[in-house]
Design a protein around this motif. Structure first.
Motif, PDB file in Angstrom:
ATOM      1  N   VAL B 222       0.827  -1.206   0.000  1.00 31.95           N
ATOM      2  CA  VAL B 222       0.000   0.000   0.000  1.00 31.95           C
ATOM      3  C   VAL B 222       0.865   1.261   0.000  1.00 31.95           C
ATOM      4  O   VAL B 222       0.498   2.266  -0.577  1.00 31.95           O
ATOM      5  N   THR B 223       2.013   1.178   0.675  1.00 22.29           N
ATOM      6  CA  THR B 223       2.890   2.353   0.693  1.00 22.29           C
ATOM      7  C   THR B 223       4.333   1.947   0.431  1.00 22.29           C
ATOM      8  O   THR B 223       4.750   0.817   0.719  1.00 22.29           O
ATOM      9  N   VAL B 224       5.068   2.894  -0.121  1.00 24.73           N
ATOM     10  CA  VAL B 224       6.498   2.698  -0.402  1.00 24.73           C
ATOM     11  C   VAL B 224       7.195   3.992  -0.020  1.00 24.73           C
ATOM     12  O   VAL B 224       6.628   5.080  -0.221  1.00 24.73           O
ATOM     13  N   TYR B 225       8.356   3.881   0.566  1.00 24.39           N
ATOM     14  CA  TYR B 225       9.174   5.092   0.615  1.00 24.39           C
ATOM     15  C   TYR B 225      10.622   4.728   0.370  1.00 24.39           C
ATOM     16  O   TYR B 225      11.057   3.596   0.596  1.00 24.39           O
ATOM     17  N   GLY B 226      11.371   5.711  -0.105  1.00 21.56           N
ATOM     18  CA  GLY B 226      12.770   5.470  -0.395  1.00 21.56           C
ATOM     19  C   GLY B 226      13.505   6.783  -0.454  1.00 21.56           C
ATOM     20  O   GLY B 226      12.902   7.855  -0.467  1.00 21.56           O
ATOM     21  N   GLN B 227      14.794   6.681  -0.473  1.00 20.03           N
ATOM     22  CA  GLN B 227      15.600   7.902  -0.485  1.00 20.03           C
ATOM     23  C   GLN B 227      16.963   7.627  -1.088  1.00 20.03           C
ATOM     24  O   GLN B 227      17.426   6.478  -1.144  1.00 20.03           O
ATOM     25  N   ALA B 329      -2.050   2.553  -4.262  1.00 17.49           N
ATOM     26  CA  ALA B 329      -0.851   2.642  -3.423  1.00 17.49           C
ATOM     27  C   ALA B 329      -0.266   4.033  -3.573  1.00 17.49           C
ATOM     28  O   ALA B 329      -0.489   4.706  -4.588  1.00 17.49           O
ATOM     29  N   LYS B 330       0.488   4.440  -2.548  1.00 12.61           N
ATOM     30  CA  LYS B 330       1.200   5.708  -2.619  1.00 12.61           C
ATOM     31  C   LYS B 330       2.670   5.462  -2.310  1.00 12.61           C
ATOM     32  O   LYS B 330       3.013   4.615  -1.479  1.00 12.61           O
ATOM     33  N   ALA B 331       3.516   6.239  -2.978  1.00 12.60           N
ATOM     34  CA  ALA B 331       4.956   6.059  -2.783  1.00 12.60           C
ATOM     35  C   ALA B 331       5.615   7.417  -2.604  1.00 12.60           C
ATOM     36  O   ALA B 331       5.351   8.351  -3.354  1.00 12.60           O
ATOM     37  N   GLU B 346      15.175   1.380  -0.555  1.00  9.23           N
ATOM     38  CA  GLU B 346      13.759   1.403  -0.886  1.00  9.23           C
ATOM     39  C   GLU B 346      13.044   0.545   0.157  1.00  9.23           C
ATOM     40  O   GLU B 346      13.547  -0.515   0.529  1.00  9.23           O
ATOM     41  N   ASN B 347      11.893   1.009   0.613  1.00  7.50           N
ATOM     42  CA  ASN B 347      11.155   0.309   1.657  1.00  7.50           C
ATOM     43  C   ASN B 347       9.722   0.068   1.180  1.00  7.50           C
ATOM     44  O   ASN B 347       8.974   1.015   0.983  1.00  7.50           O
ATOM     45  N   PHE B 348       9.388  -1.211   0.965  1.00 11.57           N
ATOM     46  CA  PHE B 348       8.064  -1.580   0.470  1.00 11.57           C
ATOM     47  C   PHE B 348       7.238  -2.111   1.637  1.00 11.57           C
ATOM     48  O   PHE B 348       7.647  -3.057   2.311  1.00 11.57           O
ATOM     49  N   MET B 349       6.078  -1.488   1.845  1.00  9.09           N
ATOM     50  CA  MET B 349       5.281  -1.840   3.025  1.00  9.09           C
ATOM     51  C   MET B 349       3.921  -2.368   2.600  1.00  9.09           C
ATOM     52  O   MET B 349       3.095  -1.635   2.038  1.00  9.09           O
ATOM     53  N   LEU B 368      13.529  -8.100   5.958  1.00  9.18           N
ATOM     54  CA  LEU B 368      12.118  -8.426   5.787  1.00  9.18           C
ATOM     55  C   LEU B 368      11.487  -8.567   7.162  1.00  9.18           C
ATOM     56  O   LEU B 368      12.071  -9.184   8.061  1.00  9.18           O
ATOM     57  N   TYR B 369      10.322  -7.982   7.314  1.00  9.07           N
ATOM     58  CA  TYR B 369       9.594  -8.095   8.570  1.00  9.07           C
ATOM     59  C   TYR B 369       8.193  -8.621   8.262  1.00  9.07           C
ATOM     60  O   TYR B 369       7.527  -8.120   7.357  1.00  9.07           O
ATOM     61  N   ARG B 370       7.746  -9.609   9.018  1.00 16.59           N
ATOM     62  CA  ARG B 370       6.408 -10.178   8.826  1.00 16.59           C
ATOM     63  C   ARG B 370       5.441  -9.494   9.772  1.00 16.59           C
ATOM     64  O   ARG B 370       5.748  -9.321  10.961  1.00 16.59           O
ATOM     65  N   ASP B 371       4.292  -9.126   9.258  1.00 17.18           N
ATOM     66  CA  ASP B 371       3.255  -8.608  10.149  1.00 17.18           C
ATOM     67  C   ASP B 371       2.844  -9.743  11.076  1.00 17.18           C
ATOM     68  O   ASP B 371       2.677 -10.888  10.630  1.00 17.18           O
TER      69      ASP B 371
END
Lengths: 313, 479
Positions: B222-227, B329-331, B346-349, B368-371
């Motif tokens: 649903v969301t992505v952020y990166g830098q 989705a928003k990034a 890059e972080n994919f959530m 990687l992190y599991r909900d």
């Protein structure tokens, strides 16, 4: 680009930076230490650009030479099994060839493989191939890579016309080029690593590489020849004049005479070699000088005298 | 099967001997300390195959074997990026360098020619690429690493001369340029690979093919952020004895040496940091989300550097909207050039997990992190798709036989991507190009794909100037 401050670290420092009024100073973190360029040049911006180019070179070398970088040349070499080979870049090959030479010269007291079998790596300098003849050789160029970087940085600064310069990596590997105008050399100090305010020697050097190795109280280094901790030495310094053919590229005849890489590696060996071995090595190596600070036995701490080897006295 | 009846088995099994039955604790305790994941599956084999291929390539004799068609290559643009490509290509067997072209004949051209000669490639140096194309008839493929505003012309002329082309990103500084490159590749039937090298990185391919597509570990992203953040650096300079004469600079489109060295900052030449750096990662956003953006809003400014010599934005913050196959989705993406903290990633959530990855494993090893409400990953751990979780608490209490003390506050399980890249970053992408030239592969970044990324990225500068949200139409991405 920091302001001056106490410049003594690891037993080798620059004396009195405040006296060096016209010298510009630029800093950069790489190889887990701080590299610095001191340079005399009328144009601040130009000097900064030259220093930046030198620092980018250092970063590139770290990417090739560091065993902590997962896709470096050295990591690839460290993953070779018997019979495998890896092609490496010119810098890696040259650094390995110099390391191998110093390993032989010091009878293994300098050993970037720390006893895992440097001699079992075939270095094919013509094809830039490193081949393993046994499994598990682990190379760590930590005791030579900084010096090698300093050598190449100095060549780059000269290419930019910054002849009046000094380059160092964490003060353990220093290369002095032409001195600031009006001086006969760059002022350096050798000091007791256990008591940095205790200056043991003051030097004024140009076109010379100086390396330092030392242990702080309670630390020790492991002798790669025996695997045992070495004792009896607090610090060692090595000086070597830069060859006249400065900037000469490595050629078919062999690697460049990388003075800072050589001194960097030799200081490690000087922590382990016997006094007689050091004397013999200096005897047969024209221009090579060494200072050794033994562990003080008995007497008050920090009072042992510096032993000098070489032709200066 | 892992995960069932988790408590108190460790000691009993160890004491009882016999064939070990794998339980969750073994996974936690054992596999996390065996990076090779020697027991099962995919990742180990994949890594092993990759390493074997690499080792075979490395031990291949300098003369290419008879069945390996030698490819004659030339380089146009011997600057920093051209040198990176050259270094990587020197590690790929079956290539024969023929020529190097760069207008900085006094410095960069000489340096690369000298390096290649040390590796026994008898190359000729050229200032003018047209002269090179005229004289070097044997060239099969040209590598283009020139400033962005030259890409279209260099690429099109090389394609029309019958050469395959590997061109650095950004494809072009204009969409018209990028479009003409796509069309030229189609017209000539020659190969064109654009240098978005993560597309061939085995770690990224593993994430896309195995973790996101097959195992669907993140659920719906649903969301992505990166830098990509960088610290302050002085402008690039040049040794004053090697400055290029003004007439030559003008001839090749540069007003002076400063612009030649710092073209990335100039309008009409490059696109600024959002294009130089952001393009690599925004390309991954679209790839992993399976969609091109529908909208973009962005803010940027010339906050720090001299605006006369830094015409593009030194700081950019962007928000994209996507309509992905799984939903909207928003990034977010940022690039700034005044503080390099945390480098690039890059972080994919997703609603079931998180993937944090960077091309640089030093920068970020890939986490990687599991909900906690998501299905267990044991199957994927056993298959070797992800590492076993790294749980410090379990190790410390290993002699109790318990997974964890129930009162503890436990950090989320951190898994890692169990595939490493041992080669220089650009090598797999170059290898993919040369394999395709030999008819043994398919391009990982053909011009149509790179064009889509160029559309998404070049629009950011437009959105900053506009000051409001811009929309994309589906046909914007098509040629």
């Amino acid at each position: 680009m920091r302001d001056g401050g106490p410049d003594v670290e690891g037993g080798l420092g620059i004396a009195g930076p405040r006296e060096l009024g016209d010298v510009r100073r630029f800093s950069h973190e790489a190889m887990a230490t701080s590299f610095e360029v001191y340079a005399v040049h009328p144009d601040e911006r130009y000097a900064a650009q030259a220093a930046q180019a030198a620092f980018e070179l250092t970063d590139r070398l770290e990417r090739e030479l560091s065993r902590f970088v997962p896709n470096s040349d050295i990591t690839r070499v460290n993953h070779l099994v018997a019979g495998e080979g890896a092609r490496v870049g010119p810098s890696t090959m040259e650094c390995l060839v110099i390391a191998r030479h110093l390993f032989d010269l010091t009878g293994g007291a300098f050993d970037p493989s720390i006893g895992t079998g440097l001699a079992s790596l075939e270095l094919d300098a013509d094809d830039f191939m490193v081949r393993a003849t046994i499994d598990g050789v682990q190379i760590d160029l930590g005791a030579i890579g900084k010096g090698y970087a300093v050598d190449l940085m100095a060549e780059l600064l000269e290419e930019w016309g910054l002849q009046h310069a000094l380059v160092h990596g964490g003060f353990s590997s220093v290369l002095a080029l032409e001195p600031p105008p009006g001086r006969d050399g760059w002022p350096l100090t050798l000091s007791d690593p256990g008591a940095p305010s205790r200056v043991l020697a003051r030097l004024s050097v140009c076109q010379t590489a100086l390396g330092a190795s030392g242990v702080r109280k309670g630390d020790h280094i492991v002798d790669p020849r025996t695997g045992e901790p070495a004792r009896g030495r607090k610090a060692a310094w090595v000086a070597l004049p830069r060859p006249a053919r400065a900037g000469a590229e490595a050629s078919a005849e062999g690697p460049r005479m990388a003075a800072a890489a050589v001194t960097d590696a030799l200081t490690t060996a000087m922590m382990l070699l016997s006094i007689e071995e050091i004397a013999a090595l200096c005897e047969r190596s024209p221009g090579l000088e060494a200072w050794v600070l033994p562990e003080s036995v008995g007497g008050p701490p920090g009072e042992a005298d510096l032993i000098y080897f070489g032709g200066r006295l | 099967m892992a995960g069932e009846d988790e408590k108190g088995k460790g000691k009993a099994r160890a004491a009882g001997g016999g064939p070990p039955k794998l339980d969750r604790r073994d996974l936690l305790m054992g596999l996390s300390t065996v990076p090779a994941l020697g027991l099962f599956g995919y990742a180990w084999n994949k890594q092993r195959q990759y390493q074997q291929a690499r080792a075979e390539a490395a031990t291949a004799p300098p003369v290419a074997p008879a069945d390996l068609q030698e490819i004659n290559v030339a380089l146009i643009g011997a600057g920093a990026q051209g040198q990176v490509l050259t270094e990587a290509m020197l590690r790929i067997p079956g290539l024969r360098f023929r020529a190097v072209c760069d207008i900085w004949t006094e410095y960069n051209q000489k340096r690369v020619v000298n390096t290649l000669k040390r590796f026994k490639h008898e190359v000729n140096g050229y200032e003018d690429y047209r002269e090179m194309l005229d004289k070097e008839k044997a060239i099969d493929a040209v590598m283009i690493a020139t400033p962005d505003f030259w890409h279209a012309q260099h690429t099109i002329d090389c394609l029309k001369a019958g050469k395959h082309v590997y061109c650095e990103k950004e494809m072009s500084n204009t969409l018209e340029g990028a479009r003409s490159m796509v069309l030229a590749a189609r017209d000539t039937g020659k190969l064109l690979q654009i240098g978005h090298q993560r597309r061939s990185n085995p770690r990224y391919i593993h994430c896309y093919e195995k973790l996101l597509t097959e195992a669907k570990l993140l659920g719906r992203i649903v969301t992505v952020y990166g830098q990509w953040n960088r610290g302050v650096t002085p402008d690039l300079g040049a040794p004053d004895r090697y400055v290029i004469p003004e007439t030559r600079l003008t001839q090749y489109g540069f007003k002076d040496m400063h612009q030649f060295r710092n073209w990335r900052w100039y309008k009409g030449k490059g696109g600024g940091p959002i294009v130089d750096l952001g393009s690599h990662q925004i390309d991954i956003y679209s790839w992993f989300l399976g969609a091109n953006p529908s909208h973009v809003m962005a803010s940027g400014g010339q906050l720090y550097y001299d605006p006369k010599t830094h015409e593009w934005y030194d700081t950019v913050m962007v928000v994209y909207d996507y309509d992905t196959p799984l939903g909207p989705a928003k990034a977010y993406y940022q690039t700034q050039t005044t503080n390099g903290s945390q480098g690039y990633f890059e972080n994919f959530m997703g609603d079931q997990g998180t993937l944090l990855i960077s091309e640089s494993e030093v920068n970020n090893a890939g986490s990687l992190y599991r909900d906690p409400n998501a299905p267990a990953w044991d199957e994927w751990i056993q298959k070797g798709y992800v590492s076993a979780p790294q749980l410090q608490e379990v190790k410390e209490k290993s002699d109790t036989g318990a997974i964890a003390d129930v009162r503890e506050s436990v950090a989320p399980d951190r898994h890692t991507v169990p595939v490493a890249l041992r080669d220089p970053y650009h090598q797999p992408h170059l290898q993919n190009f040369f394999d395709t030239v030999r008819g043994k592969a398919k391009l990982n970044c053909p011009p149509e794909v790179a064009y889509e990324t160029a559309v998404a990225v070049l629009k950011v500068n437009e959105a900053i100037e506009a000051g409001f949200r811009l929309s994309f139409k589906a046909e914007d991405f098509k040629i």
